[in-house]
Scaffold this motif. Structure first.
Motif, PDB file in Angstrom:
ATOM      1  N   GLY A  25     -27.767  37.539 -27.453  1.00  0.00           N
ATOM      2  CA  GLY A  25     -27.451  37.986 -28.809  1.00  0.00           C
ATOM      3  C   GLY A  25     -25.978  38.028 -29.133  1.00  0.00           C
ATOM      4  O   GLY A  25     -25.559  38.736 -30.070  1.00  0.00           O
ATOM      5  N   LEU A  26     -25.169  37.265 -28.414  1.00  0.00           N
ATOM      6  CA  LEU A  26     -23.722  37.312 -28.631  1.00  0.00           C
ATOM      7  C   LEU A  26     -23.301  36.700 -29.960  1.00  0.00           C
ATOM      8  O   LEU A  26     -22.170  36.913 -30.399  1.00  0.00           O
ATOM      9  N   ASP A  27     -24.192  35.967 -30.602  1.00  0.00           N
ATOM     10  CA  ASP A  27     -23.897  35.381 -31.906  1.00  0.00           C
ATOM     11  C   ASP A  27     -24.197  36.342 -33.049  1.00  0.00           C
ATOM     12  O   ASP A  27     -24.031  35.971 -34.224  1.00  0.00           O
ATOM     13  N   GLN A  28     -24.623  37.547 -32.746  1.00  0.00           N
ATOM     14  CA  GLN A  28     -24.962  38.514 -33.794  1.00  0.00           C
ATOM     15  C   GLN A  28     -23.811  39.457 -34.126  1.00  0.00           C
ATOM     16  O   GLN A  28     -23.848  40.140 -35.154  1.00  0.00           O
ATOM     17  N   VAL A  29     -22.809  39.492 -33.276  1.00  0.00           N
ATOM     18  CA  VAL A  29     -21.702  40.416 -33.490  1.00  0.00           C
ATOM     19  C   VAL A  29     -20.925  40.040 -34.748  1.00  0.00           C
ATOM     20  O   VAL A  29     -20.485  38.893 -34.908  1.00  0.00           O
ATOM     21  N   GLY A  30     -20.779  40.997 -35.653  1.00  0.00           N
ATOM     22  CA  GLY A  30     -20.047  40.774 -36.900  1.00  0.00           C
ATOM     23  C   GLY A  30     -20.930  40.490 -38.092  1.00  0.00           C
ATOM     24  O   GLY A  30     -20.483  40.615 -39.235  1.00  0.00           O
ATOM     25  N   ARG A  31     -22.163  40.133 -37.867  1.00  0.00           N
ATOM     26  CA  ARG A  31     -23.038  39.768 -38.995  1.00  0.00           C
ATOM     27  C   ARG A  31     -23.379  40.959 -39.885  1.00  0.00           C
ATOM     28  O   ARG A  31     -23.641  40.780 -41.067  1.00  0.00           O
ATOM     29  N   GLY A  32     -23.374  42.151 -39.328  1.00  0.00           N
ATOM     30  CA  GLY A  32     -23.783  43.309 -40.115  1.00  0.00           C
ATOM     31  C   GLY A  32     -22.635  44.134 -40.666  1.00  0.00           C
ATOM     32  O   GLY A  32     -22.848  45.260 -41.117  1.00  0.00           O
ATOM     33  N   LEU A  33     -21.433  43.619 -40.663  1.00  0.00           N
ATOM     34  CA  LEU A  33     -20.280  44.380 -41.136  1.00  0.00           C
ATOM     35  C   LEU A  33     -20.367  44.642 -42.640  1.00  0.00           C
ATOM     36  O   LEU A  33     -20.591  43.723 -43.430  1.00  0.00           O
ATOM     37  N   THR A  34     -20.166  45.899 -43.042  1.00  0.00           N
ATOM     38  CA  THR A  34     -20.246  46.270 -44.457  1.00  0.00           C
ATOM     39  C   THR A  34     -19.074  47.134 -44.908  1.00  0.00           C
ATOM     40  O   THR A  34     -19.043  47.585 -46.056  1.00  0.00           O
ATOM     41  N   ASN A  36     -15.939  46.501 -45.549  1.00  0.00           N
ATOM     42  CA  ASN A  36     -14.972  45.917 -46.485  1.00  0.00           C
ATOM     43  C   ASN A  36     -15.721  45.064 -47.505  1.00  0.00           C
ATOM     44  O   ASN A  36     -16.220  43.988 -47.170  1.00  0.00           O
ATOM     45  N   PRO A  37     -15.812  45.501 -48.775  1.00  0.00           N
ATOM     46  CA  PRO A  37     -16.558  44.735 -49.786  1.00  0.00           C
ATOM     47  C   PRO A  37     -15.923  43.395 -50.132  1.00  0.00           C
ATOM     48  O   PRO A  37     -16.552  42.570 -50.800  1.00  0.00           O
ATOM     49  N   ASP A  38     -14.696  43.172 -49.671  1.00  0.00           N
ATOM     50  CA  ASP A  38     -14.008  41.912 -49.946  1.00  0.00           C
ATOM     51  C   ASP A  38     -14.265  40.872 -48.859  1.00  0.00           C
ATOM     52  O   ASP A  38     -13.690  39.786 -48.902  1.00  0.00           O
ATOM     53  N   VAL A  39     -15.115  41.198 -47.891  1.00  0.00           N
ATOM     54  CA  VAL A  39     -15.436  40.276 -46.800  1.00  0.00           C
ATOM     55  C   VAL A  39     -16.949  40.198 -46.653  1.00  0.00           C
ATOM     56  O   VAL A  39     -17.617  41.222 -46.462  1.00  0.00           O
ATOM     57  N   ILE A  40     -17.488  38.970 -46.732  1.00  0.00           N
ATOM     58  CA  ILE A  40     -18.917  38.740 -46.549  1.00  0.00           C
ATOM     59  C   ILE A  40     -19.084  37.715 -45.428  1.00  0.00           C
ATOM     60  O   ILE A  40     -18.707  36.545 -45.576  1.00  0.00           O
ATOM     61  N   VAL A  41     -19.620  38.158 -44.294  1.00  0.00           N
ATOM     62  CA  VAL A  41     -19.809  37.269 -43.151  1.00  0.00           C
ATOM     63  C   VAL A  41     -21.002  36.361 -43.409  1.00  0.00           C
ATOM     64  O   VAL A  41     -22.103  36.829 -43.714  1.00  0.00           O
ATOM     65  N   ARG A  42     -20.794  35.042 -43.286  1.00  0.00           N
ATOM     66  CA  ARG A  42     -21.836  34.056 -43.550  1.00  0.00           C
ATOM     67  C   ARG A  42     -22.467  33.506 -42.276  1.00  0.00           C
ATOM     68  O   ARG A  42     -23.661  33.251 -42.239  1.00  0.00           O
ATOM     69  N   ASP A  43     -21.666  33.312 -41.238  1.00  0.00           N
ATOM     70  CA  ASP A  43     -22.208  32.705 -40.029  1.00  0.00           C
ATOM     71  C   ASP A  43     -21.335  33.071 -38.836  1.00  0.00           C
ATOM     72  O   ASP A  43     -20.114  33.233 -38.977  1.00  0.00           O
ATOM     73  N   VAL A  44     -21.959  33.225 -37.681  1.00  0.00           N
ATOM     74  CA  VAL A  44     -21.251  33.466 -36.417  1.00  0.00           C
ATOM     75  C   VAL A  44     -21.778  32.471 -35.397  1.00  0.00           C
ATOM     76  O   VAL A  44     -22.990  32.377 -35.188  1.00  0.00           O
ATOM     77  N   ARG A  45     -20.868  31.706 -34.795  1.00  0.00           N
ATOM     78  CA  ARG A  45     -21.260  30.698 -33.804  1.00  0.00           C
ATOM     79  C   ARG A  45     -20.628  31.050 -32.461  1.00  0.00           C
ATOM     80  O   ARG A  45     -19.426  31.308 -32.386  1.00  0.00           O
TER      81      ARG A  45
END
Length: 228
Positions: A25-34, A36-45
């Protein structure tokens, strides 16, 4: 026949099967960050999980003028760490270490042997337990009165590590082991005891490690030791 050739997706260590350190599950880190409303995480590879973890993240970023852009950033995750300034007020000395650092060597340091404050990764310990462990392993000294100073991000442009800073007393009576680091991890660490004034004067010449400079300057600013 490979899994891909058979019509089944390949398994990827660190994602859906365990890597060499048992992680998934190392590709899941950062996907749920909320936060900062000025940052929307789209993908983690996941790019690598050989030991530490290298990721590439795509996110939308809202600039101060209101427009949005899509950015790609690589982050290197080695975990958080702790470091300590060992000091002796009676002798007006600090106890540092010297060890070979290949990244410094390959980037122009004359021999790669850096003079540093003891430090190490937390692994599964809390910061205080980690720095007590690392101090004993590296220097042979046992510390029991480490005071937490502050936490700093050391290279926030690409490295996720947060470093926890401590200060602790040492004396001949607290030397309880051989030190030198862990031979099984290739460590070969030498103790370097310096007069505090000598250590301050070495900043930028023989002392070029950032965490060590920060600790020495903190000690100078707070009057922890006498700079004669």
């Amino acid at each position: 026949m490979s899994a891909a050739a058979a019509g089944h997706p390949e398994s990827t260590p660190g994602i859906d099967v365990a890597d060499s350190r048992g992680r998934t599950g190392l590709d899941q880190v950062g996907r749920g960050l909320t936060g900062n409303p000025d940052v929307i995480v789209r993908d983690v590879r996941l790019l690598s999980s050989n030991w530490f973890v290298l990721r590439a993240t795509t996110f939308d970023f809202r600039h101060r003028d209101g427009h949005w852009s899509t950015e790609d950033r690589e982050t290197y995750d080695r975990g958080d760490g702790a470091t300590v300034l060992l000091y002796n007020t009676e002798q007006n000395t600090v106890l540092l270490t010297r060890q070979f650092r290949f990244p410094a060597y390959v980037n122009g340091h004359p021999d790669g042997n850096l003079v540093e404050a003891p430090a190490g990764l937390l692994d599964d310990d809390d910061p205080l337990a980690a720095i007590e462990r690392e101090t004993a392993e590296e220097t042979g000294y046992t510390i029991s009165d480490a005071a937490h100073l502050f936490d700093l991000f050391m290279s926030p442009g690409s490295v996720t590590e947060k470093l926890h800073f401590f200060a602790a007393r040492y004396s001949a009576a607290t030397l309880t082991g051989a030190g030198g680091g862990l031979a099984g991890e290739g460590e070969d660490i030498e103790n370097v005891e310096l007069d505090f004034t000598e250590a301050l004067a070495a900043i930028g010449t023989t002392i070029v490690d950032a965490k060590t400079v920060i600790l020495l300057q903190w000690a100078d600013r707070t009057g922890l030791l006498e700079a004669r």
